[in-house]
Design a protein around this motif. Structure first.
Motif, PDB file in Angstrom:
ATOM      1  N   LEU A 181       6.730 -12.460  -3.879  1.00  0.00           N
ATOM      2  CA  LEU A 181       6.933 -11.164  -3.221  1.00  0.00           C
ATOM      3  C   LEU A 181       6.178 -11.108  -1.894  1.00  0.00           C
ATOM      4  N   LEU A 182       4.957 -11.621  -1.878  1.00  0.00           N
ATOM      5  CA  LEU A 182       4.174 -11.643  -0.635  1.00  0.00           C
ATOM      6  C   LEU A 182       4.828 -12.525   0.413  1.00  0.00           C
ATOM      7  N   ARG A 183       5.387 -13.649  -0.006  1.00  0.00           N
ATOM      8  CA  ARG A 183       6.013 -14.563   0.943  1.00  0.00           C
ATOM      9  C   ARG A 183       7.279 -13.959   1.544  1.00  0.00           C
ATOM     10  N   VAL A 184       8.012 -13.197   0.762  1.00  0.00           N
ATOM     11  CA  VAL A 184       9.247 -12.580   1.261  1.00  0.00           C
ATOM     12  C   VAL A 184       8.925 -11.359   2.121  1.00  0.00           C
ATOM     13  N   ALA A 185       8.006 -10.522   1.664  1.00  0.00           N
ATOM     14  CA  ALA A 185       7.723  -9.264   2.352  1.00  0.00           C
ATOM     15  C   ALA A 185       6.814  -9.421   3.560  1.00  0.00           C
ATOM     16  N   ALA A 186       5.942 -10.413   3.558  1.00  0.00           N
ATOM     17  CA  ALA A 186       4.987 -10.659   4.649  1.00  0.00           C
ATOM     18  C   ALA A 186       4.222  -9.388   5.036  1.00  0.00           C
ATOM     19  N   PRO A 187       3.473  -8.804   4.094  1.00  0.00           N
ATOM     20  CA  PRO A 187       2.717  -7.585   4.413  1.00  0.00           C
ATOM     21  C   PRO A 187       1.474  -7.894   5.239  1.00  0.00           C
ATOM     22  N   TYR A 188       0.828  -6.840   5.707  1.00  0.00           N
ATOM     23  CA  TYR A 188      -0.397  -6.982   6.476  1.00  0.00           C
ATOM     24  C   TYR A 188      -1.607  -7.054   5.549  1.00  0.00           C
ATOM     25  N   ARG A 189      -2.678  -7.604   6.075  1.00  0.00           N
ATOM     26  CA  ARG A 189      -3.919  -7.809   5.314  1.00  0.00           C
ATOM     27  C   ARG A 189      -4.426  -6.503   4.699  1.00  0.00           C
ATOM     28  N   GLU A 190      -4.461  -5.450   5.488  1.00  0.00           N
ATOM     29  CA  GLU A 190      -4.984  -4.164   5.018  1.00  0.00           C
ATOM     30  C   GLU A 190      -4.183  -3.643   3.822  1.00  0.00           C
ATOM     31  N   ASP A 191      -2.867  -3.774   3.866  1.00  0.00           N
ATOM     32  CA  ASP A 191      -2.012  -3.312   2.776  1.00  0.00           C
ATOM     33  C   ASP A 191      -2.290  -4.084   1.488  1.00  0.00           C
ATOM     34  N   VAL A 192      -2.449  -5.393   1.620  1.00  0.00           N
ATOM     35  CA  VAL A 192      -2.690  -6.222   0.442  1.00  0.00           C
ATOM     36  C   VAL A 192      -4.060  -5.913  -0.149  1.00  0.00           C
ATOM     37  N   ARG A 193      -5.040  -5.700   0.705  1.00  0.00           N
ATOM     38  CA  ARG A 193      -6.376  -5.362   0.201  1.00  0.00           C
ATOM     39  C   ARG A 193      -6.369  -4.018  -0.513  1.00  0.00           C
ATOM     40  N   ASP A 194      -5.639  -3.053   0.026  1.00  0.00           N
ATOM     41  CA  ASP A 194      -5.535  -1.752  -0.644  1.00  0.00           C
ATOM     42  C   ASP A 194      -4.890  -1.908  -2.020  1.00  0.00           C
ATOM     43  N   ALA A 195      -3.809  -2.671  -2.082  1.00  0.00           N
ATOM     44  CA  ALA A 195      -3.130  -2.904  -3.359  1.00  0.00           C
ATOM     45  C   ALA A 195      -4.042  -3.647  -4.328  1.00  0.00           C
ATOM     46  N   GLU A 196      -4.800  -4.592  -3.809  1.00  0.00           N
ATOM     47  CA  GLU A 196      -5.720  -5.366  -4.659  1.00  0.00           C
ATOM     48  C   GLU A 196      -6.745  -4.452  -5.318  1.00  0.00           C
ATOM     49  N   HIS A 197      -7.296  -3.502  -4.588  1.00  0.00           N
ATOM     50  CA  HIS A 197      -8.291  -2.587  -5.151  1.00  0.00           C
ATOM     51  C   HIS A 197      -7.682  -1.717  -6.254  1.00  0.00           C
ATOM     52  N   VAL A 198      -6.477  -1.222  -6.023  1.00  0.00           N
ATOM     53  CA  VAL A 198      -5.817  -0.385  -7.024  1.00  0.00           C
ATOM     54  C   VAL A 198      -5.503  -1.201  -8.271  1.00  0.00           C
ATOM     55  N   LEU A 199      -4.924  -2.393  -8.079  1.00  0.00           N
ATOM     56  CA  LEU A 199      -4.542  -3.219  -9.231  1.00  0.00           C
ATOM     57  C   LEU A 199      -5.768  -3.695 -10.013  1.00  0.00           C
ATOM     58  N   ARG A 200      -6.862  -3.972  -9.321  1.00  0.00           N
ATOM     59  CA  ARG A 200      -8.089  -4.384 -10.015  1.00  0.00           C
ATOM     60  C   ARG A 200      -8.603  -3.244 -10.896  1.00  0.00           C
ATOM     61  N   SER A 201      -8.543  -2.027 -10.381  1.00  0.00           N
ATOM     62  CA  SER A 201      -9.012  -0.882 -11.174  1.00  0.00           C
ATOM     63  C   SER A 201      -8.130  -0.647 -12.403  1.00  0.00           C
ATOM     64  N   LEU A 202      -6.879  -1.116 -12.342  1.00  0.00           N
ATOM     65  CA  LEU A 202      -5.964  -0.975 -13.478  1.00  0.00           C
ATOM     66  C   LEU A 202      -6.026  -2.160 -14.439  1.00  0.00           C
ATOM     67  N   GLY A 203      -6.841  -3.158 -14.109  1.00  0.00           N
ATOM     68  CA  GLY A 203      -7.036  -4.277 -15.019  1.00  0.00           C
ATOM     69  C   GLY A 203      -6.158  -5.488 -14.774  1.00  0.00           C
ATOM     70  N   TYR A 204      -5.452  -5.539 -13.665  1.00  0.00           N
ATOM     71  CA  TYR A 204      -4.628  -6.707 -13.330  1.00  0.00           C
ATOM     72  C   TYR A 204      -5.503  -7.741 -12.619  1.00  0.00           C
ATOM     73  N   THR A 205      -6.382  -8.371 -13.358  1.00  0.00           N
ATOM     74  CA  THR A 205      -7.413  -9.229 -12.780  1.00  0.00           C
ATOM     75  C   THR A 205      -6.851 -10.472 -12.101  1.00  0.00           C
ATOM     76  N   ALA A 206      -5.951 -11.188 -12.761  1.00  0.00           N
ATOM     77  CA  ALA A 206      -5.423 -12.441 -12.195  1.00  0.00           C
ATOM     78  C   ALA A 206      -4.712 -12.181 -10.872  1.00  0.00           C
ATOM     79  N   VAL A 207      -3.877 -11.164 -10.841  1.00  0.00           N
ATOM     80  CA  VAL A 207      -3.154 -10.840  -9.612  1.00  0.00           C
ATOM     81  C   VAL A 207      -4.121 -10.332  -8.548  1.00  0.00           C
ATOM     82  N   SER A 208      -5.085  -9.525  -8.947  1.00  0.00           N
ATOM     83  CA  SER A 208      -6.069  -9.007  -7.992  1.00  0.00           C
ATOM     84  C   SER A 208      -6.862 -10.135  -7.347  1.00  0.00           C
TER      85      SER A 208
END
Length: 130
Positions: A61-88
Motif C-alpha cells: 500500500l505504501l509503495r502504491v500510494a507514496a505518502p509523505y513522511r508526516e502522514d506515515v508517522r501520524d498513522a504509525e502513532h495511531v496504529l501503535r496505540s491500537l496494538g498493531y505493533t508489527a505494522v507500526s
C-alpha cells in the motif's frame, strides 16, 4: 519477495490516473475511511482475515500510494496505540525514507484587496524573514 512488482505498481498508478476502475476490481469500499490510519487499520484487518502477511500488505500500500513522511508517522502513532505493533514498527522504519511534505503555505503572501486597488503594495518593502 515483495507481493507487488515495480511493473504492477506502475500499472496500478496508471489505472488510477486514468480513472474508472472496473467494478470487479473494487471489492473493498474504503469511502467511509477518512484518515490514513483508518485505511491502514482496515487493510490490516482484511489481511488478517485472508491470512496474508499484514506488514507486506501495508508495504505494498505504501509503495502504491507514496505518502509523505508526516502522514506515515501520524498513522504509525495511531496504529501503535491500537496494538498493531508489527505494522507500526515497519511504518517507523520506512518513514525515514519517505519524502517530506511540501510546505503548507506559500512564502509569498498575496496583497490585500485594498492594496490592489491603489497598488501601494508595489512600493512596500519586503517583509523581514525571521
Amino acid at each position: 519477495m515483495p507481493i507487488l512488482t515495480d511493473e504492477q505498481i506502475a500499472e496500478i498508478r496508471r489505472r488510477v490516473a486514468e480513472g474508472g476502475t472496473p467494478p470487479r476490481e473494487c471489492r473493498y469500499d474504503l469511502s467511509p475511511l477518512r484518515t490514513q490510519a483508518e485505511v491502514f487499520g482496515y487493510c490490516i484487518e482484511v489481511a488478517r482475515r485472508e491470512g496474508w502477511n499484514e506488514v507486506e500488505v501495508i508495504d505494498a500500500l505504501l509503495r502504491v500510494a507514496a505518502p509523505y513522511r508526516e502522514d506515515v508517522r501520524d498513522a504509525e502513532h495511531v496504529l501503535r496505540s491500537l496494538g498493531y505493533t508489527a505494522v507500526s514498527d515497519h511504518l517507523k522504519n520506512i518513514s525515514r525514507r519517505l519524502s517530506l511534505r511540501p510546505p503548507k503555505q506559500w512564502l509569498f503572501l498575496p496583497p490585500q484587496q485594498a492594496d490592489v486597488a491603489d497598488q501601494s503594495w508595489l512600493r512596500r518593502p519586503a517583509p523581514a524573514r525571521h
